[in-house]
Scaffold this motif. Structure first.
Motif, mmCIF file in Angstrom:
data_model
loop_
_atom_site.group_PDB
_atom_site.id
_atom_site.type_symbol
_atom_site.label_atom_id
_atom_site.label_comp_id
_atom_site.label_asym_id
_atom_site.label_seq_id
_atom_site.Cartn_x
_atom_site.Cartn_y
_atom_site.Cartn_z
ATOM 1 N N ASP A 78 0.827 -1.213 0.000
ATOM 2 C CA ASP A 78 0.000 0.000 0.000
ATOM 3 C C ASP A 78 0.859 1.261 0.000
ATOM 4 O O ASP A 78 0.600 2.220 0.726
ATOM 5 N N ARG A 79 1.914 1.245 -0.815
ATOM 6 C CA ARG A 79 2.861 2.348 -0.800
ATOM 7 C C ARG A 79 2.400 3.503 -1.691
ATOM 8 O O ARG A 79 1.670 3.307 -2.652
ATOM 9 N N GLN A 80 2.855 4.674 -1.350
ATOM 10 C CA GLN A 80 2.689 5.864 -2.176
ATOM 11 C C GLN A 80 4.076 6.431 -2.427
ATOM 12 O O GLN A 80 4.844 6.650 -1.486
ATOM 13 N N SER A 81 4.417 6.659 -3.678
ATOM 14 C CA SER A 81 5.767 7.082 -4.042
ATOM 15 C C SER A 81 5.780 8.506 -4.564
ATOM 16 O O SER A 81 4.859 8.936 -5.270
ATOM 17 N N PHE A 82 6.860 9.208 -4.221
ATOM 18 C CA PHE A 82 7.076 10.565 -4.712
ATOM 19 C C PHE A 82 8.499 10.640 -5.241
ATOM 20 O O PHE A 82 9.446 10.372 -4.504
ATOM 21 N N SER A 83 8.669 10.986 -6.508
ATOM 22 C CA SER A 83 10.023 11.187 -7.013
ATOM 23 C C SER A 83 10.580 12.468 -6.404
ATOM 24 O O SER A 83 9.834 13.413 -6.136
ATOM 25 N N TYR A 84 11.885 12.487 -6.167
ATOM 26 C CA TYR A 84 12.504 13.669 -5.571
ATOM 27 C C TYR A 84 12.149 14.930 -6.345
ATOM 28 O O TYR A 84 11.857 15.975 -5.775
#
Length: 289
Positions: free
Chosen positions: A65-71
């Motif tokens: 259940d991850r949420q990812s944000f690119s730098y």
């Protein structure tokens, strides 16, 4: 919740020449703004942070259940650093930090694929005057002169060793001292012999500055090195250190690391107060060892 570096290499958050590239220009207000931006984009409230070293980024991919944000998508967030995000984690609510790295083995009996739980470090950059805490101190982050003799939590180290034994990994798990150098060149035989004489069991180009910042803001730290190459300390040895081998050896042990870290993080979460449910925030970098 994970923040991922888009590309490029990263050593210690200060640049290969040891120049501070981030911490001194990111004030409390800027860091707080970044943390609030991330929190506004997710309902996740992380308590455990994980910094993934060279070839160990699969740990972030294993999150459920991850949420990812690119730098690059985060306002004011630097693309090529890992030190400053420790403060972002802190202001986002993280209380415990797990730091991983790929390192060269110096200790007797250390083999490629082994894990070294870090109990202490030798900061050669710091001894040369390069420290992420140099410059004006903001007491909202932490005290001016933080102690580091207990930087790596003793209880978590003991728990991790018991977990390794329960997973039948104890023959491949050591506890030792990590030496941090600036890179990006690998160390000479003379340098490695000196480090071994000083008590270092593994050497790499990351981790220490992140740990310093974490302790400065009163986070609980657990760190370990994956031994991805055996350091050459004999002048008659024909081989050379190779970054491609480091990355491949990290990949080859990724499932073992995932199992180990998953159990360690699960244990950490189980010890937290019931009113503070644990979620995990990771930052993925490529560190050169």
């Amino acid at each position: 919740m994970s923040a991922k570096q888009a590309n490029g290499h990263h050593s210690n958050g200060l640049g290969h020449a040891g120049q501070d590239t981030d911490v001194d220009i990111y004030t409390y207000e800027v860091v707080e703004k970044i943390a609030q931006y991330l929190l506004s984009k997710t309902c996740i409230r992380p308590k455990i942070g994980i910094i993934c070293g060279s070839g160990i980024g699969s740990l972030a991919d294993s999150l459920e259940d991850r949420q990812s944000f690119s730098y690059g998508s985060i306002p004011d967030f630097p693309v090529s650093t890992c030190a400053m995000p420790v403060r972002v984690m802190k202001l986002a609510g993280v209380t415990h930090l797990v730091v991983t790295n790929a390192a060269g083995g110096l200790g007797d009996g250390y083999k490629v694929g082994d894990i070294m739980i870090i109990k202490d470090h030798i900061n050669f950059l710091g001894l040369a005057g390069v420290n992420p805490l140099r410059g004006p101190n903001d007491d909202r982050f932490g005290v001016r002169f933080p102690a580091l003799n207990k930087a790596y939590d003793e209880r978590l180290r003991a728990d991790a060793k018991r977990i390794a034994k329960s997973l039948s990994l104890d023959k491949h798990v050591h506890e030792g001292v990590y030496a941090c150098v600036g890179g990006p060149s690998y160390e000479t035989i003379g340098e490695l012999r000196m480090m071994k004489m000083m008590g270092a069991n593994a050497v790499g180009m990351s981790t220490v500055h992140e740990v310093i910042l974490a302790k400065h803001c009163n986070m609980t730290v657990f760190a370990f090195s994956l031994i991805t190459n055996e350091c050459i300390v004999d002048y008659s040895e024909k081989g050379e250190a190779c970054h491609e081998d480091v990355m491949q050896n990290s990949k080859d042990r990724s499932q073992v690391l995932l199992q180990f870290v998953s159990h360690v993080v699960g244990h950490m979460a189980s010890t937290m107060a019931p009113e503070e449910p644990s979620t995990t925030m990771t930052t993925t970098t490529t560190t050169q060892t």
